[in-house]
Design an enzyme around this catalytic site. Sequence first.
Site, PDB file in Angstrom:
ATOM      1  CG  ASP A  58      -1.596   7.362   0.642  1.00 16.24           C
ATOM      2  OD1 ASP A  58      -0.700   8.396   0.750  1.00 16.24           O
ATOM      3  OD2 ASP A  58      -2.039   7.288  -0.493  1.00 16.24           O
ATOM      4  CG  ASP A 111      -1.951   1.129   1.105  1.00 14.97           C
ATOM      5  OD1 ASP A 111      -2.618   1.376   0.070  1.00 14.97           O
ATOM      6  OD2 ASP A 111      -2.024   1.611   2.285  1.00 14.97           O
TER       7      ASP A 111
END
Length: 152
Positions: free
Chosen positions: A74, A72
């Site tokens: 962020d 991922d």
Amino acid sequence: RARAAGPRRGPASATRSTRGRPGGAAGERRARTTMCSAEERRLHPCAGNSALHHFGEISRSLEGRLLLLLLDYDGTLAPIVNDPSKAFMPDATRHVLEELPKYCTTGVITGRSVEKITAFVGVDNLIYAGSHGFDIVGPDSSHIRHQVAAEH
């Protein structure tokens, strides 16, 4: 007071005392962490629980299999910041992302558009999955765009 012993985590597990801190006994239970150096904690608060400490075991379990590593953006590759347009990935992280495809199929997944994440990361040989996986671009420029079902 008796307490059941939980599994030890990592090679150097220990319990840090929180006596005198807010949270009481519950706070004490939550404060169990793997001991690591101050520098490791500064760079990554969970460094003691890193998969790297179990790399041999993980490698053996993956023998003869293909690995897909999706990360991922962020909060994992880049810090969470108030202004998403300023969530820049550290250079050291970019270097690791450049090296990972040599060892396994690697991708970045995000809620951002695939165009934005490709521009933010800018590393070749990765799979980019934007819009939480609804829009995917492969390292060979192959493109998979999922359609949301029509309302009935």
